[in-house]
Design an enzyme around this catalytic site. Structure first.
Site, mmCIF file in Angstrom:
data_model
loop_
_atom_site.group_PDB
_atom_site.id
_atom_site.type_symbol
_atom_site.label_atom_id
_atom_site.label_comp_id
_atom_site.label_asym_id
_atom_site.label_seq_id
_atom_site.Cartn_x
_atom_site.Cartn_y
_atom_site.Cartn_z
ATOM 1 N N GLU A 47 64.606 81.523 -53.537
ATOM 2 C CA GLU A 47 63.877 82.335 -52.547
ATOM 3 C C GLU A 47 64.182 81.793 -51.170
ATOM 4 O O GLU A 47 64.747 80.700 -51.016
ATOM 5 C CB GLU A 47 62.376 82.332 -52.858
ATOM 6 N N ARG B 220 54.075 79.268 -44.595
ATOM 7 C CA ARG B 220 54.235 78.763 -45.966
ATOM 8 C C ARG B 220 55.606 79.084 -46.545
ATOM 9 O O ARG B 220 56.115 80.204 -46.402
ATOM 10 C CB ARG B 220 53.157 79.395 -46.864
ATOM 11 N N HIS C 253 54.548 89.237 -44.792
ATOM 12 C CA HIS C 253 55.721 89.287 -45.687
ATOM 13 C C HIS C 253 56.635 90.397 -45.197
ATOM 14 O O HIS C 253 56.175 91.515 -44.932
ATOM 15 C CB HIS C 253 55.271 89.564 -47.122
ATOM 16 N N ARG D 105 60.204 83.569 -43.847
ATOM 17 C CA ARG D 105 59.559 84.887 -43.727
ATOM 18 C C ARG D 105 59.219 85.294 -42.306
ATOM 19 O O ARG D 105 59.353 86.449 -41.930
ATOM 20 C CB ARG D 105 58.256 84.877 -44.512
ATOM 21 N N HIS E 123 50.162 89.009 -45.645
ATOM 22 C CA HIS E 123 50.393 88.567 -47.025
ATOM 23 C C HIS E 123 49.602 87.320 -47.382
ATOM 24 O O HIS E 123 49.047 87.223 -48.465
ATOM 25 C CB HIS E 123 51.891 88.297 -47.179
#
Ligand code: FAD
Ligand code: SIN
Length: 517
Positions: free
Chosen positions: A113, A369, A228, A274, A334
């Site tokens: 990711e 995060r 997100h 992100r 998100h």
């Protein structure tokens, strides 16, 4: 209805379940959960759970990626705990029978990711949270000392002589009650519903933050809201999350002309963190005046459909083929990096009150995060809190955090807003790109709404919608205040009037303590 237990756990996501499992070895546990116990952000998690278990990985590398994503604000000790203890708790899930995808060798298959330098995400296709919730739910329901009360919403904490002694609640049938407990854990999850567009389910209204703030506990870092980047953007269809794992497996963001554009904004391209991807999309939409899309069309269609069955189904419901069509996407709220301030064992500033999971803030995520670190956080810090809750109630020692003391908004006479009023305002003024003028107006408006709802609650006309509204307006107000105060851009917090990171003045966590009205 009055109930007594050694331990009260509020919330049945990964953090609450993992904690309850261990607490049941030491005493009677009551778990309040405001909906069906399976309903939580945890149940919707897609991409997976990160842990440094691969042959090319190490806790030190995981820590480095976590700190880089956190943009200079991660609490190093919390990161250290997360990455070092994470593998142990993830292996525990495997021993208990978690159906994570496997390689032919039998080892867990590790996904990639954004902003992870190696493959380290364990997953159960694209519905990892559902599998973890199933597993932990079954472990907890096998514990005779845990009483799960579903459809029971915690309303407020009870505080006696400065120590938390439990909580009041109301059931879906309207029955009011209270639980007296020696130690209480808030595990109420996130607050995505404070914003108009969100990936979060309806229950994510930030209740734990509002409840803790009303009881005088400190909350911190609330300006850091993660948007997100890839959420389905089709008129009339739900804002369904399109997992970052899609880009991890080769998916690309393209503009209306079909050009891949991310490299023009970020060296890491589609796999930048992100916050960077979301803002690059925003700028590309502004530049072209047209939507942006996610495409998987250059990849093997069979692979895409097998690896991502849930997302394929959601796209099909919106009339799109994930493996072949370009999928319109845009950012949505998100995840909340901030929350109730805790130490490394989940203790809050209020003796007897603990917090773990998304509602808590250890500082582990800093200003942004890293993908798939949230399930891990719930698991690790849920387990740690359960161990600490076996000791005597005491407050966390929270050194090195600035505290902003403020007063609650006064009770007002204006009419109460609707939930949509709050969510629209937050989206417009406290969203992806922020600036002083709109933030200032939002703080004023939200303060007036908090006062109006408090006045309405005082009259006794406290229906479920008013309780939900009280929490939404309070959390919105706290987020807007924090966003107005931080005059820099860092991680997920972007101010168009202060577009640079300013370590000299702002490399710090700020906690709010709100004095009772
Ligand atoms: P939750 O799982 O949200 O549980 C909160 C619980 O508290 C719920 O049971 C709720 O009903 C209950 N509750 C709330 N308020 C009250 C109240 N007043 N009274 C009683 N009960 C209450 N993270 C990852 O690491 N990997 C992923 O792949 C990933 N994918 C995601 C996909 C989506 C669509 C979403 C929304 C989030 C995703 N996340 C992911 C984030 C992650 O799922 C959450 O941060 C994490 O699950 C939070 O766990 P939790 O235990 O803290 O809270
Ligand atoms: C996703 O699958 O993109 C969500 C993962 C996360 O929030 O960590």
């Amino acid at each position: 209805m009055h109930l007594d237990a050694e331990f009260l756990v509020i919330g049945s996501g990964i953090a609450g379940l993992r904690a309850a499992f261990s607490l049941a070895e030491r005493g009677d546990v009551i778990m309040l959960t405001k909906a069906d116990p399976r309903e939580s952000n945890t149940g919707y998690a897609q991409g997976g759970i990160a842990a440094a278990i691969g042959p090319d990985d190490s806790p030190a590398l995981h820590a480095r990626d976590t700190m880089a994503a956190g943009d200079g604000l991660c609490a190093a000790e919390a990161v250290d705990v997360l990455v070092r203890e994470g593998p142990r708790y993830v292996r525990e899930l495997i021993e208990w029978g978690a159906a994570f995808d496997r390689e032919a060798s039998g080892q867990p298959a590790l996904g990639r990711e954004a902003a992870h330098s190696v493959r380290r995400v364990l997953h159960a296709k694209d519905a990892t949270g559902r599998e973890i919730a199933r597993l932990l739910g079954s472990r907890v329901s096998g514990r005779p000392r845990v009483r799960v009360m579903d459809d029971a919403m915690a309303v407020d904490l009870t505080v006696d002589s400065g120590t938390c002694s439990g909580a009041t609640f109301v059931t879906a049938a309207g029955v009011q009650g209270a639980v007296t407990a020696r130690q209480t854990l808030l595990a109420t999850g996130g607050a995505g519903q404070v914003f108009r567009d969100t990936t979060n389910p309806a229950g994510a209204t930030g209740d734990g933050i509002a409840i803790a703030a009303r009881a005088g506990a400190r909350v911190m870092d609330l300006e850091f809201v993660q948007f997100h980047p890839t959420v389905l953007n089709v008129e009339g269809a739900p804002r369904f999350l399109l997992s970052e794992a899609l880009r991890g497996e080769g998916g690309r963001l393209i503009n209306d002309a079909g050009e891949a554009f991310m490299e023009r904004y970020e060296p890491a391209g589609d796999l930048a963190s992100r916050d960077l991807v979301a803002r690059a999309m925003f700028r590309e939409v502004q530049r072209t005046g047209a939507p942006v899309y996610l495409t998987m069309a250059h990849l093997d269609a069979g692979f895409v459909r097998t690896r991502f069955p849930t997302i394929s189904r959601a796209c099909a419901n919106a009339g799109l083929d994930l493996a072949r069509d370009r999928i319109p996407v845009s950012p949505a709220a998100h995840y909340l990096m901030g929350g109730v301030t805790t130490d490394l064992d989940g203790r809050t500033s209020l003796p007897g009150l603990f917090a773990a999971g998304e509602v808590a803030c250890t500082g582990v995520h800093g200003a942004n995060r890293l993908a798939s670190n949230s399930l891990l956080e719930g698991l690790v810090f849920g387990a740690r809190a359960s161990a600490a809750m076996q000791g005597a109630p005491k407050a966390a020692r929270l050194a090195g955090i600035d505290v902003d003391d403020a007063a609650w908004p006064a009770r007002g006479t204006e009419s109460t807003p609707s939930a949509s009023d709050v969510r629209d305002l937050m989206w417009r003024a406290v969203g992806l790109v922020r600036a002083r003028g709109p933030l200032h107006e939002a703080v004023e408006r939200l303060a007036a709404w908090v006062g109006a709802v408090a006045a309405a609650r005082q009259t006794g006309a406290c229906d479920p919608e008013l309780r939900r509204l009280a929490n939404l307006a309070t959390v919105g107000w706290l987020i807007a205040r924090a966003a107005l105060r931080r005059e820099e851009s860092r991680g997920a917090h972007f101010r168009s009037d202060f577009p640079s990171r300013d370590d000299l003045h702002w490399k710090k966590h700020i906690a709010d303590r709100i004095r009772p009205a």
